[in-house]
Motif scaffolding. Sequence first.
Motif, PDB file in Angstrom:
ATOM      1  N   ASP A  53      29.684   1.686   7.658  1.00 16.88           N
ATOM      2  CA  ASP A  53      29.309   0.583   8.404  1.00 16.88           C
ATOM      3  C   ASP A  53      30.110  -0.316   7.380  1.00 16.88           C
ATOM      4  OD1 ASP A  53      27.778   1.792  10.361  1.00 16.88           O
ATOM      5  OD2 ASP A  53      26.080   1.446   9.193  1.00 16.88           O
ATOM      6  N   GLU A  54      30.092  -0.444   6.099  1.00 17.42           N
ATOM      7  CA  GLU A  54      30.453  -1.494   5.213  1.00 17.42           C
ATOM      8  C   GLU A  54      32.246  -1.526   5.643  1.00 17.42           C
ATOM      9  OE1 GLU A  54      29.641  -0.552   1.461  1.00 17.42           O
ATOM     10  OE2 GLU A  54      27.429  -1.112   1.730  1.00 17.42           O
TER      11      GLU A  54
ATOM     12  N   SER B 138      23.124   8.924   4.113  1.00 19.03           N
ATOM     13  CA  SER B 138      22.978   7.486   3.985  1.00 19.03           C
ATOM     14  C   SER B 138      23.870   6.851   3.300  1.00 19.03           C
ATOM     15  CB  SER B 138      21.632   7.315   3.104  1.00 19.03           C
ATOM     16  OG  SER B 138      21.551   7.788   1.689  1.00 19.03           O
TER      17      SER B 138
ATOM     18  N   GLU C  69      27.162   7.022   5.796  1.00 12.62           N
ATOM     19  CA  GLU C  69      26.950   6.147   7.005  1.00 12.62           C
ATOM     20  C   GLU C  69      27.105   4.747   6.450  1.00 12.62           C
ATOM     21  OE1 GLU C  69      24.118   6.800   9.899  1.00 12.62           O
ATOM     22  OE2 GLU C  69      24.612   8.550  10.401  1.00 12.62           O
ATOM     23  N   THR C  70      26.349   4.351   5.330  1.00 10.46           N
ATOM     24  CA  THR C  70      26.279   2.901   4.628  1.00 10.46           C
ATOM     25  C   THR C  70      27.891   2.627   4.395  1.00 10.46           C
ATOM     26  OG1 THR C  70      24.126   3.207   3.789  1.00 10.46           O
ATOM     27  CG2 THR C  70      25.411   1.358   2.964  1.00 10.46           C
TER      28      THR C  70
ATOM     29  N   ASN D   9      13.519   2.447   4.205  1.00 16.77           N
ATOM     30  CA  ASN D   9      14.517   2.173   3.323  1.00 16.77           C
ATOM     31  C   ASN D   9      14.790   2.737   1.938  1.00 16.77           C
ATOM     32  OD1 ASN D   9      15.411   0.124   5.173  1.00 16.77           O
ATOM     33  ND2 ASN D   9      13.782  -1.358   4.674  1.00 16.77           N
TER      34      ASN D   9
END
Length: 182
Positions: A66-67, A59, A62-63, A94
Amino acid sequence: MNSAFTAIRQGGCKAEIRHVLAEATRDLHTAVDRRAALFDMRNPEGLSSFLSFMHAGLSAIETALDEFGMSSIFPEWPDRKRLHILEEEIAMGNQAGGRAVRFQSEAETWGALYVLEGSRLGGRMLARMLPEPSISPFLAGNIDCRFWSVFLGKLSDADDRLNDRNGMMLGAGKAFGAFLTP
């Protein structure tokens, strides 16, 4: 990371970036493997604990990718993401992941992708060790996956284009670290 790794040569030629990253992150990789080996995935509790361990690192990475806008750098990125499969399997929705990770350069993101794509290969081996691989959709999805060779070509292209192996090693180190920090 040791900048000496940027000059590794094999037979007078520039070493392949995957070998440079593997050597530069060997200790971190071993630490992640040791932590993962603590979970007995042959029983539901052990598998659940392993998936939670994976969630913390995955998490965060990947976050951060993406950012950074990984989809514009690596168009296959949306198809390579696995966090949603993992979250569905362990019904975390979440829930917060591990520590925050930030990538400062495109080279760092390629280092992080190296770790994620490598973890997919590790997932293939783990899935084959389960009594019934289908009990874990997250791991079972890796069994027939053939992304590695395509990824290595793109990693090599990025290495040639960016000429920033130190950045790639730093990104790989950050990604492995995401699995090691609660």
